[in-house]
Design a protein around this motif. Structure first.
Motif, PDB file in Angstrom:
ATOM      1  N   ALA A  87       0.838  -1.200   0.000  1.00 26.32           N
ATOM      2  CA  ALA A  87       0.000   0.000   0.000  1.00 26.32           C
ATOM      3  C   ALA A  87       0.866   1.241   0.000  1.00 26.32           C
ATOM      4  O   ALA A  87       1.968   1.247   0.558  1.00 26.32           O
ATOM      5  CB  ALA A  87      -0.913   0.000   1.217  1.00 26.32           C
ATOM      6  N   LEU A  88       0.370   2.267  -0.635  1.00 25.67           N
ATOM      7  CA  LEU A  88       1.078   3.537  -0.692  1.00 25.67           C
ATOM      8  C   LEU A  88       0.632   4.384   0.488  1.00 25.67           C
ATOM      9  O   LEU A  88      -0.543   4.728   0.612  1.00 25.67           O
ATOM     10  CB  LEU A  88       0.709   4.246  -2.000  1.00 25.67           C
ATOM     11  N   GLU A  89       1.570   4.690   1.363  1.00 22.22           N
ATOM     12  CA  GLU A  89       1.215   5.581   2.464  1.00 22.22           C
ATOM     13  C   GLU A  89       1.154   6.996   1.943  1.00 22.22           C
ATOM     14  O   GLU A  89       2.100   7.478   1.316  1.00 22.22           O
ATOM     15  CB  GLU A  89       2.279   5.532   3.560  1.00 22.22           C
ATOM     16  N   THR A  90       0.059   7.649   2.195  1.00 23.53           N
ATOM     17  CA  THR A  90      -0.025   9.046   1.765  1.00 23.53           C
ATOM     18  C   THR A  90       0.145   9.933   2.970  1.00 23.53           C
ATOM     19  O   THR A  90      -0.168   9.554   4.097  1.00 23.53           O
ATOM     20  CB  THR A  90      -1.368   9.333   1.084  1.00 23.53           C
ATOM     21  N   THR A  91       0.682  11.083   2.734  1.00 22.81           N
ATOM     22  CA  THR A  91       1.062  11.955   3.859  1.00 22.81           C
ATOM     23  C   THR A  91       0.194  13.209   3.879  1.00 22.81           C
ATOM     24  O   THR A  91      -0.273  13.665   2.884  1.00 22.81           O
ATOM     25  CB  THR A  91       2.534  12.385   3.704  1.00 22.81           C
TER      26      THR A  91
END
Lengths: 257, 257, 257, 257
Positions: free
Chosen positions: A253-257
Motif C-alpha cells: 500500500a502507498l502511504e499518503t502523507t
C-alpha cells in the motif's frame, strides 16, 4: 555556422561526384561494393579486393531472425508501422561490443600486435603468445575468437582462402591464426569467428579499425531490411509477446502523507 | 514466447543458409548486390538485374555531407563518440517522407496507376493525365518529381538507359515518363528525380513499394558510414555549432506561491 | 546556414531561460512536470493541471518488460553495452501507431468530432454515433479503445476522476465516453484504454494532437531507463535468445556461371 | 525463449503495479519525479530527495535548439515527418561522452575517489589533489568541469544549495568542490558544470553511475519533444540546409577495363 568540410562527395546543379568520379560513370561501371570501397578508401579496389569486400558484406548480411540486430528490428516493426527507418535504426543500434562489434576490437588488437612486432623486432608467433597470455591473466575475451552457435564458423576459411588466392593475405591473417593456435594451447579451443576473420582481412586490405564496425553494419543492413519486409508481409502488428516473470516487491500500500 | 517464423536465413552449428544457399557458396560467387536481391526477392538476379541494382545502390549512396541523413549522422558523431552505431542510426532516422522516402510513395503511385489502366482498360497516357490532374486539384506533390539541387538529375537517364538496354524497362518507366510530360504541360517542369527513377526501375524489376524505402537505406548506409569515418578522422568532438536566434518570451520573473 | 529560430530556450554565458524564466528559479520552484508543461505550452500549469500531467506521465511510465518499447530497449542493451543512449533510442523507436501511438490518433479523432459538432450544430452523442458507425463500416479500429491485457484499464477512471475534480473535464472526455458507449452497442465492448483517456485529458488541457505521442514518450523514457539499468545490473550481454523456426527454401546448390 | 525476469513492473488483467504499488495510487499521489525515483531506486523519495530530482531533471531539460541533441532531433524532424519517435530517438543518440555523458563519467570518478579515501584512510583533499594531478599528467579531461558556454554554470550553486538545505549534501559534493579548487590551482579555472553537479548530487542521493547518463536523458527528452513540436509547428520539411565545402579529389575520369 562554420562551413563543413568533406572530401567524399560534391553535388551541384549539374552533377554528383564521389571522390571525384561522376555518378553516371560509377553507376554504369562500378558495383555497389566498389562504391563502398571507394567511399571509404578514396580509391577504386582492384578486382580481387572488390571480390573480398563482396564476400565480407555477404558473410555478415544476416544470421537469422533471432540475432539481436534482426530481433530488435522486428520488435520495432511490430510496434511501430509508421516508419521503416525506425525499425532499421533499432536493428543497427543492437550492433555493439557484444554483437558485431568484435571486428573493430580485433582490428585494434591486430594493430597493437603488429606494432609490437615492428617496434621490438619480434616474431609474430612471439607476439601472439604474449597477447593470449595477457588475455588469460586478465580474464578478458579475445575479440574475434569463439562463437555461440558455430563450432567452426564456415565463413572463416572461405575468406582466408579468397584472400590468399587474391594475393592479399598478409600479417593480419597470419597474426590471428597464430593467436588462434596459441589460445588453443594456453586457454581452450577458441576458433576464429567471422568478426575475427573480417578483421584480419580488412586489416590486410588496408582499412582502419573503425571499418570493422562500420562495414559490418553496411552488410547487416541488407539483412535487416529483408527481415523487416518479411515481418510486414507475414505478421500482424503487436504480434510479438515476450514472456516475463515478476520477482520484485509484492503488492504494497502507498502511504499518503 | 511463440517461436518466430522466417524464410530468410537458417543458421545452425555447421552452416548458414541464405534462402537455401550455403553462405560459403554465396561468398565465393555472389556480389553483395546479388545478396541484397536474393534476400529481398528470394531468387538470384539475372546479370542485367544485378547491374541495375548495383547502379541504384551506387546512385543513392551519398549526396554530400549536408543531406539531412548525412548531417544527422555527423551531428551525432560530434556529440557521442561512444557508439558508431548511434551515428549510423541517426542518419537512417532522417530518411523519411521528405528525404529519401519518395521512392516508396512513387512506387505506390505507379501501382495505383497501372491497376487503374488494367482494370479500366485505359491507356497509360490517359492514366498519367488523371494522376497529374488529381495532384494539381488537391495541391499534393507528385512523389519522385522535382529536385531542390538538380535541374536535371544526372542519375535518371543513366538508370533508364541501363534498364532499356537490359530489357527490363516496362510499364513503370513508361508511366513515370508520361507523368513527367503531363506535369510539364499541366503544372510546371517537374523533371524526374532519383527517387522517381529508382521507383520505376524497382517496379519493373518486380519489387514491392516498401523496397523503395528499404533499398534507399541500404545504399545510403554506405555513405553514412563514410561520412562518420571522415568526421572521426578530421574533426574534434562537439565541433558543430548551430547558430540559433531566440524570439520567444522576454525574461520574466517566476511568481512563487 | 540560416540561423535557426526558437521560442523555447535562450542560453548565454550568464543564464539559461526557459520560456523566459531563469533556470535557477525553475529549479527551485517548478516540478519536472511543470517544466514539461511550460516547455510544451509556453505557460505554467495551474496546480490541478500539473497534477493531471503528473498522473499521465506516471500512468505510461512502464507497462512491464515485455511491452515492445521495453523489450526493444533490453534487446539492444543485451547486444550493445557501448551506449546507454542506443538502448533508450531503440525503446523510443518501438513507440508508434501500434504501441503508444493511439493517443495522437485519438486526439485527432476528438478534434474531428468536436469540429463536426460545432460546425453542424450537432449533439456530441450524435457525432459519437457517426464516428462509431464509420469505423464499423470501414473496418477500422477506434484508436484509444480496447486493450490486449486489461478488460478494464485501471488508469482510465483515475484520470477522469482527477480531471473532473480539478474542473478540467470537458468535451474531450465527454466525447470519448459517448464513443465508448456507442461502440459497446454497435460493435462490441471496447472499453477506453490509457491512450484514449490520455488523449481526452490532454485535449481538455489544451494540448494539440502531437502531444499524444510526445508526452507518452516523455513518460515512457522513465521506464525505459529503469529497464535498461535492470538489464545491466542483472543480466549478461547477449543473454537474450529468440527461438526461430525456418520455413523457407530447403538447402539448394548455387549454380555458377 | 527463456522467460525474462523483472522487479520493476507487474501488469495483469486487473492491475499494473510499479515496484509493488498500484498504478492508481501512484497516479493520485506521486509526482512524475517520484515515479522516476521509485522506478530507479525501488523506494519512494523523501520530499527533499524528490525536490532535488525535480531540480536535476528541470536543469537538463533543454539548453537551446543548437545543442547537439536538440539539433539532431530537429534535423530528423526536418527530413522525416512520418515518425515523431524517429526525431526523439535521434536526439537521444546525440547524448554521449562528449554531450551529456560527463555525468556518468564524473560519478565514476567520484566513486573511485571515495573508494581510495576509504581504503587508504586518506583525506578527501588529498584524493582530489591526486585525481587532478593524474588528469594533468595524462592530459585527460576532468569530466564535469568546464563549460563551452557558461563561465559560471548558473545551475550548479542552485543544486548544491538545495542539497545542503535538504540535508543531502555529502562526500560527493565535497569531493567535486575540492577537485574544482585543486584544478584551479594546478591546471586552470575549470568551474563545475551541470554534469559535474548532477553527478555529485546523484551520488549523494545514492544513485549508481549509470544514472548520470540515464537521468540526463529523462530530463532532456522533455526538451527534445518540445523542440520537435516547435519544428513541426513553425518550419517546413527539408528547411535545414547545412553549408558544405568540398576539398577532396578534383573531377577525374573513371578508367573502365
Amino acid at each position: 555556422m562554420d562551413v563543413w568540410r568533406t572530401a567524399l562527395v560534391h553535388a551541384d546543379d549539374a552533377d554528383i561526384r564521389v571522390r571525384g568520379y561522376a555518378i553516371a560513370a560509377l553507376m554504369q561501371n562500378a558495383s555497389f561494393a566498389e562504391t563502398v570501397f571507394l567511399l571509404h578508401r578514396g580509391q577504386r579496389p582492384r578486382p580481387e579486393e572488390r571480390r573480398l569486400l563482396d564476400a565480407i558484406l555477404t558473410a555478415v548480411a544476416d544470421h537469422g531472425a533471432g540475432a539481436p540486430s534482426c530481433a530488435a528490428a522486428r520488435l520495432v516493426a511490430s510496434g511501430n508501422r509508421q516508419s521503416l527507418s525506425a525499425a532499421i535504426a533499432a536493428g543497427v543500434l543492437a550492433i555493439g561490443d557484444a554483437h558485431g562489434g568484435a571486428g573493430q576490437q580485433c582490428m585494434e588488437l591486430i594493430s597493437e600486435g603488429l606494432e609490437l612486432a615492428v617496434q621490438e623486432g619480434r616474431a609474430l608467433a612471439d607476439v601472439a603468445s604474449q597477447l593470449v597470455e595477457r588475455a588469460k591473466m586478465t580474464g578478458t575475451r579475445l575479440p574475434g575468437f569463439g562463437h555461440r552457435v558455430h563450432t567452426i564458423d564456415p565463413r572463416v576459411s572461405v575468406l582466408f582462402t579468397m584472400a590468399t588466392e587474391g594475393g592479399i593475405a598478409g600479417d593480419g591473417i597470419s597474426l590471428v591464426r597464430l593467436i588462434e593456435a596459441e589460445a588453443h594451447t594456453r586457454i581452450k579451443p577458441l576458433p576464429l569467428n567471422i568478426d575475427g576473420a573480417l578483421a584480419a582481412v580488412l586489416h590486410d586490405l588496408g582499412f582502419s579499425p573503425l571499418a570493422g564496425h562500420l562495414l559490418f553494419v553496411v552488410g547487416r543492413v541488407a539483412g535487416l531490411t529483408a527481415e523487416i519486409a518479411e515481418e510486414y508481409a507475414r505478421e500482424r502488428p503487436m504480434r510479438i509477446r515476450i514472456p516475463v516473470t515478476y520477482d520484485g516487491e509484492p503488492p504494497r500500500a502507498l502511504e499518503t502523507t
